[in-house]
Motif scaffolding. Structure first.
Motif, PDB file in Angstrom:
ATOM      1  N   ASP A 241       1.735  -1.710   5.613  1.00  0.00           N
ATOM      2  CA  ASP A 241       0.623  -2.469   5.032  1.00  0.00           C
ATOM      3  C   ASP A 241       1.048  -3.122   3.716  1.00  0.00           C
ATOM      4  O   ASP A 241       1.068  -2.482   2.664  1.00  0.00           O
ATOM      5  CB  ASP A 241      -0.595  -1.558   4.829  1.00  0.00           C
TER       6      ASP A 241
ATOM      7  N   ALA B 132      -5.782  -1.884   8.289  1.00  0.00           N
ATOM      8  CA  ALA B 132      -5.674  -3.346   8.216  1.00  0.00           C
ATOM      9  C   ALA B 132      -6.560  -3.940   7.114  1.00  0.00           C
ATOM     10  O   ALA B 132      -6.596  -3.436   6.002  1.00  0.00           O
ATOM     11  CB  ALA B 132      -5.965  -3.966   9.582  1.00  0.00           C
TER      12      ALA B 132
ATOM     13  N   HIS C 245       0.831  -1.209   0.000  1.00  0.00           N
ATOM     14  CA  HIS C 245       0.000   0.000   0.000  1.00  0.00           C
ATOM     15  C   HIS C 245       0.860   1.252   0.000  1.00  0.00           C
ATOM     16  O   HIS C 245       2.018   1.234   0.431  1.00  0.00           O
ATOM     17  CB  HIS C 245      -0.934  -0.009   1.214  1.00  0.00           C
TER      18      HIS C 245
HETATM   19 MN    MN Z   1      -3.240  -5.065   4.354  1.00  0.00          MN
END
Ligand code: MN
Ligand code: PSU
Length: 304
Positions: free
Chosen positions: A138, A259, A130
């Motif tokens: 992430d 998350a 990300h």
């Molecule tokens: Mn993730």
């Protein structure tokens, strides 16, 4: 301990006769598209696999069992269910052990495919690194799964909600072959090109199948990522999609989305912001990937 694994009648028959099989994921159904297009698309993708001479195995966890192949009724129920769990590698065993139900991400679908003896898998977009990963850490478990589970995954590249250069770097570090199909550039989901070259290029499904077998012969764990560009007529110009991606990312940040919720939140907001245009493209590219994956699966069964 016997595996909690159930084959649909169609998949069981394909396994018995040695027919080519293609795995399909279910998070795209529960978290990637709205009802009823999700169920319609899931059926159309299965039909595209069948038209290509292979047998589809849509994966999901239902009442504590892995299902390889869903019946029409199971697909309908899953596609309309609210609050279905999104299961990745970390969640799979706990869900099964507690009799739960959930949809499988790319990572979890790869694990289920391996258990079911299936070597090819068609999806839309994979998870990746990300934006801001240097701060939020992430990074989708999909990338590490590709490094350890021997399944060839066909996608349309990765969405620009992700950091694409970092995603390719992690795949390289993890030793995952990233193969653009029929072009030099790594595709970016809605666009045929990300502006970056893919590490590898192949033009024929038979080459992809041969490379899959060669990896196994070399004793290398893991699979391959095939990046198949979206059909020209379904492409969305980057000038049109980019502002919506930026808006969705800003909203996620402002609302503190984190998350597992990040990817579904962004997909849903981009769908709303493009007034469904992104969905039509998404469906076109998944069908395109299903056709290519069926071809690869058919080539694989010809190889020893
Ligand atoms: Mn993730
Ligand atoms: N990207 C898409 N569509 C999707 C997903 C990702 O363009 O439906 C889904 C897939 O199931 C993928 C998962 O495996 O999201 C990745 O989630 P995460 O980033 O939380 O690992």
């Amino acid at each position: 301990m016997t595996l909690p694994l159930t084959f649909s009648p169609e998949v069981a028959q394909a396994r018995a006769s040695g027919a080519p099989l293609v795995a399909l994921e279910s998070t795209i159904i529960t978290h990637g598209m709205p009802f009823p297009q999700n169920v319609q698309t899931a059926r159309a993708v299965e039909d595209a696999v069948r038209a290509g001479g292979a047998v589809p195995a849509t994966m999901a966890i239902l009442d504590g069992r892995i299902h390889a192949g869903l019946t029409s009724a199971q697909l309908d129920t899953l596609g309309q269910a609210q609050g279905v769990a999104k299961l990745s590698r970390a969640d799979l065993a706990a869900c099964l052990a507690t009799g739960g139900t959930g949809a499988t991400t790319v990572a979890a679908t790869m694990i289920c495919a391996r258990l079911a003896g299936i070597e090819t898998f068609a999806t839309g977009g994979i998870g990746g690194v990300h934006r801001g990963a240097e701060l939020n850490f992430d990074i989708s478990a999909d990338l590490m799964e590709l490094a350890q589970t021997p399944v060839t995954v066909v996608c349309a590249g990765a969405k620009a909600i992700l950091d694409l250069p970092k995603t390719l770097e992690v795949l390289e570090t993890q030793g995952v072959p990233v193969i653009a199909f029929g072009q030099d550039d790594f595709p970016a989901f809605w666009s045929r090109s990300s502006g970056m070259k893919a590490p590898l290029r192949m033009d024929r499904p038979a080459q992809i199948a041969a490379a899959h077998r060669m990896r196994a012969a070399l004793g290398l764990p893991g699979g391959q990522l095939v990046a198949n560009p979206i059909p020209v007529e379904a492409e969305i110009p980057s000038a049109e999609i980019t502002p919506h991606i930026e808006a969705a990312l800003a909203e996620a940040e402002a609302q503190g989305i984190s998350a597992k919720a990040v990817t579904p939140f962004l997909l849903q907001r981009i769908f709303e912001l493009t007034e469904g245009r992104s969905l039509a493209s998404n469906i076109a590219l998944v069908l395109n990937n299903a056709r290519l994956t069926a071809q690869i699966a058919c080539e694989l069964v010809k190889l020893p």
